[in-house]
Structures are given as C-alpha cells and as structure tokens.
Write an enzyme that holds these catalytic residues in place. Structure first.
Site, PDB file in Angstrom:
ATOM      1  N   PRO A  38       0.830  -1.218   0.000  1.00  0.00           N
ATOM      2  CA  PRO A  38       0.000   0.000   0.000  1.00  0.00           C
ATOM      3  C   PRO A  38       0.860   1.262   0.000  1.00  0.00           C
ATOM      4  O   PRO A  38       1.827   1.359   0.742  1.00  0.00           O
ATOM      5  CB  PRO A  38      -0.786  -0.096   1.313  1.00  0.00           C
ATOM      6  CG  PRO A  38      -0.654  -1.514   1.756  1.00  0.00           C
ATOM      7  CD  PRO A  38       0.628  -2.025   1.177  1.00  0.00           C
ATOM      8  N   GLU A  39       0.541   2.198  -0.856  1.00  0.00           N
ATOM      9  CA  GLU A  39       1.210   3.495  -0.871  1.00  0.00           C
ATOM     10  C   GLU A  39       0.218   4.553  -0.381  1.00  0.00           C
ATOM     11  O   GLU A  39      -0.885   4.233   0.044  1.00  0.00           O
ATOM     12  CB  GLU A  39       1.735   3.790  -2.275  1.00  0.00           C
ATOM     13  CG  GLU A  39       2.816   2.774  -2.694  1.00  0.00           C
ATOM     14  CD  GLU A  39       3.742   3.298  -3.774  1.00  0.00           C
ATOM     15  OE1 GLU A  39       3.979   4.517  -3.794  1.00  0.00           O
ATOM     16  OE2 GLU A  39       4.217   2.500  -4.581  1.00  0.00           O
TER      17      GLU A  39
END
Ligand SMILES: [Zn+2]
Length: 283
Positions: free
Chosen positions: A2-3
């Site tokens: 996840p960014e």
C-alpha cells in the site's frame, strides 16, 4: 504494497465507519500485530477498551485514530487491511486484531497475511504520534512546504528518485508513484538533484500531486490482490499506469518501449526517449 493513496483510502473508510464510536473490546489474535506496543497484547486490549474514536488522521503511509489524547497508530506493511463488517461473520485466518463497538454494529478487523504491518497505542499521540514525528509532511498535506523541499533537494546531491523515496524529505511517495511522476515530468530517475532548476522541481511536484490525486480518486492501486480497502474492494488505478510494470510496452506519450532498470533491489520504469539518461547520473 500500500502506498499513500491506498492508505488515504483506508483512512477515509475508517473516518466514515468508526469515528464517533466507542470501542467495546479489543482482541489481539496474533501478538506480532502489536509488536510495537511494547507493553504487550494484554495491555493493548486493556487500554483500548472503552475508548471513543475521535478522528482518523494520516501522514505518509502511517495512519492513526485519535483516542482521547492518545493515538491508535497503524502501518499496513505489505499486506495489512482494515475490514469493516457484520460482527458475527466468521473470523478468517489472517485477522490479527478485532475491535467491537458499544453500539453493537459493524466490527473492525485488522488483517495482515504477511504480518509486516502493525498497530500500537501511542500515549499523547493524538495530534502527531512521536514515532512518526521525523517523517516529512506528504504532498497532499496542508503542512507541505514546497519551497523548503526545493531548497533541501538542491543541497542533497542524490538521484531524484532516491530523494522522492526519502521519507525525511517528502513522505508517501513509493516506487510506483515515483516512477509515474518522473515520467510525467520527463525526468530520468538518476538525475542529480542539484542540477534540477526550481521550475523543474515545481513541475515534478505538480506531477506527484496529480498522480497521487488520480490514484486516490480511483481508490488506490492493486497489484498482488492483497491490498483491499476498508470495505474489501480492490483499487484499480493500475489500469492507468503509464510506465510502472510495463517493460517493453509502448510509452503512452511517444511509443518507445518502456525500459526497466534495477534500482535499490527493485526496478525503475521509464521511457528512454522522454526521460533520457543524464550524462552524470547519481545511480
Ligand atoms: Zn516516451
């Protein structure tokens, strides 16, 4: 992994689903999930019970729920998810912690297949938890200072992509969004930061903000099917990536085949025509 857009999507989901509710019980199903909560699982469960959740906040890839003056700090790691659902549904094998609420409605589950994520109660951390106070503001935060970043970049003497990934300079930009932003700004990833003009930095930051904002609208990016937002839906920004993960496919701007270079044990994707190699790159 996840960014920022994925984490922001989750933050918004938590804001919608749990802010204003009071925790009835917290249950730790795997101690690794609370390894940064040094007092241990039993203490975590005890201090979370009865807490009113005041706000859902984020800096970079960290998010936290304010509980009184304290913070429930979370990092999703490689595969962490927060799932909201009917409290009676079966508990899957990757659920690491579970929160029920005094209203008897939906529960909140922290699931994490690869267990790199973690949650912890940080005393006094409601505004900005101490463990993440060293992390720079991200480009979508009001506190982000573009002039200060420009000045620091010119002093840093590194490659521009390394600078984008340096959480002490700018937070929340991971490998995917760095490659996409550099492509939009027509900058090679090894371009020395001290050679970037002020307008070039401004163009790059505009590109970073555009990429993050578009990804946010799309609900984040999903590559390995591990990332799911707070309701269990996958993001779909990956359909609109220009270069990341597209080795040998045509550049959407000029048609040249996208190039992949090894970079810090990972890869950098760029267009050989739109992003020419610098004469003296910082690799
Ligand atoms: Zn191109």
């Amino acid at each position: 992994m996840p960014e920022l857009p994925e984490v922001e999507t989750v933050r918004r989901g938590l804001e919608h689903h749990v802010v204003g509710r009071t925790v009835a019980a917290a249950t730790v199903l795997h101690p690794r999930a609370v390894r940064r909560h040094l007092a241990g699982s039993a203490d975590f469960e005890a201090v979370m019970a009865g807490r009113l959740i005041g706000a859902a906040r984020r800096r970079g890839k960290y998010m936290w729920l304010s509980v009184g003056e304290d913070a429930l700090l979370a990092h999703l790691g490689m595969s962490g998810q927060f799932l909201i659902g009917h409290p009676d549904r079966p508990i899957g094998p990757h659920v690491r912690a579970r929160f029920t609420f005094t209203d008897g409605g939906s529960d909140l589950r922290f699931t994490d297949q690869r267990t790199f994520g973690h949650i912890a109660l940080v005393p006094g951390g409601a505004e900005l938890p101490a463990p993440i106070a060293h992390i720079a503001p991200d480009p979508l935060e009001p506190a982000f200072d573009e002039a200060a970043l420009t000045a620091r970049l010119r002093l840093r003497r590194t490659g521009i992509k390394r600078a984008l990934l340096d959480q002490s300079l700018i937070s929340g930009v991971g490998n995917i969004y760095a490659d996409e932003s550099l492509w939009r700004a027509r900058l090679h990833w090894a371009r020395p930061t001290e050679t970037l003009t002020r307008p070039a930095v401004a163009t790059l930051l505009d590109a970073v903000r555009d990429v993050l904002t578009e990804a946010l609208k799309a609900g984040g990016t999903s590559f390995d099917a591990l990332y799911i937002n707070v309701n269990g839906e996958s993001g779909y920004f990956d359909r609109s990536l220009a270069v990341y993960g597209r080795e040998d496919q045509p550049c959407p701007r000029c048609g040249a085949p996208v190039r992949r270079d090894p970079f810090m044990n990972r890869s950098s994707y760029s267009c050989p025509r739109c992003q020419p190699r610098p004469r003296r790159g910082r690799w």
